[in-house]
Write an enzyme that holds these catalytic residues in place. Structure first.
Site, PDB file in Angstrom:
ATOM      1  NE  ARG A 191      -3.715   0.333   2.292  1.00  0.00           N
ATOM      2  CZ  ARG A 191      -4.292   0.929   3.352  1.00  0.00           C
ATOM      3  NH1 ARG A 191      -4.140   0.404   4.554  1.00  0.00           N
ATOM      4  NH2 ARG A 191      -4.975   2.031   3.200  1.00  0.00           N
ATOM      5  CB  CYS A 247      -1.746   4.224   9.374  1.00  0.00           C
ATOM      6  SG  CYS A 247      -3.139   4.786  10.381  1.00  0.00           S
TER       7      CYS A 247
END
Length: 297
Positions: A191, A247
């Site tokens: 990611r 995040c």
């Protein structure tokens, strides 16, 4: 004392009146699953807090997928659950501690230091034959007065400035380490690199950020690594440098904040909106691929 506690430590203190146990189980995409699991069985005496209903505020244009809750609203919820400023809180989940760490961070943000995370979570507790119940305790309301610690946060404007400076500096050793802030992306590497994005509308990372996957701070059984192991994990990061952690939505960054503090890093802040907030501003740049981690800077 460490921010995490063992199952036997909790068992020995299970019914102490000054303690509140909080079940934080939650499954992304299944918003009712955590509460249903709690109602079916939980650690005796535990109350339930929901990631999206209690530990986040409603989603807006900006702020990310899990915006921080209003401090007064969260304080009122804690008070209703019988939690006061003198309470000792032990949080657990079944998601490798990420939701429990969110509560850990939030309570410290509200100025409450007596908060801990149960190592291993609910499944390990149950697997080792520790007691469980479906009884929901009756709680006498208390008074929780927040003492907000704004220095624990970094907002999007500061992250934008840090990103610009970091990207421009690159590996220039002539720049002053004391003026440079490290951006840490806590997501899985695919990611971070922009190769696989299933939760947010855009893939990639904030330019200049380096990747330290939050689960790499734990052993295979879900327990946190020792301070020495975490120091080795974060080797190369100067402990005198400021660090901003993010995040996808400000949840899995919290275990990384905990791990950094356990390893001895004192200047650690959270970008709560994280990647989902960053990409809500169409003009914010996006980077893909990997970036070199600092080495003894």
């Amino acid at each position: 004392m460490d921010a995490t506690v063992s199952k036997r430590w909790l068992l020995a203190r299970l019914y102490e009146p000054e303690q509140t146990i909080i079940d934080c189980r939650f499954t992304l995409g299944k918003p009712d699953a955590g509460r249903e699991s709690y109602e079916q069985e939980h650690i005796p005496g535990a109350v339930y807090l929901d990631l999206e209903m209690d530990l986040s505020s409603p989603v807006g244009e900006h702020g990310g997928r899990h915006p921080l809750p209003d401090p007064q609203v969260l304080a009122a919820r804690l008070s209703k659950l019988g939690i006061g400023n003198d309470s000792r809180i032990v949080a657990y989940d079944d998601e490798s501690g990420m939701n429990a760490a969110r509560l850990w961070w939030l309570l410290r943000y509200l100025g409450h230091e007596q908060v801990f995370i149960l190592e291993g979570g609910f499944s390990q507790w149950k697997a080792e034959k520790f007691p469980v119940t479906n009884h929901q305790p009756v709680r006498v309301p208390s008074s929780f007065v927040p003492n907000v610690q704004p220095q624990m946060l970094a907002d999007v404007e500061e992250v934008r400035q840090v990103s610009e400076k970091t990207a421009n500096v690159g590996g220039d050793a002539s720049s002053s380490p004391s003026t440079r802030i490290v951006l840490i992306d806590s997501r899985a590497n695919d990611r971070y690199q922009g190769m696989n994005e299933t939760l947010d509308k855009k893939a990639g990372h904030i330019p200049g950020a380096v990747n330290y996957f939050w689960k790499d701070t734990q052993h295979a059984d879900g327990s946190y690594k020792s301070a020495e192991e975490l120091e080795a994990h974060f080797a190369g990061l100067d402990k005198d440098r400021e660090i901003i952690v993010y995040c996808g939505s400000g949840v899995t960054a919290c275990p990384n904040v905990l791990a950094l503090e356990k390893a001895g890093y004192k200047k650690v802040r959270l970008y709560a909106g994280s990647w989902s907030d960053w990409i809500s501003y169409g003009y914010n740049p996006i980077a893909t691929g990997d970036e070199e981690k600092p080495i003894n800077l």
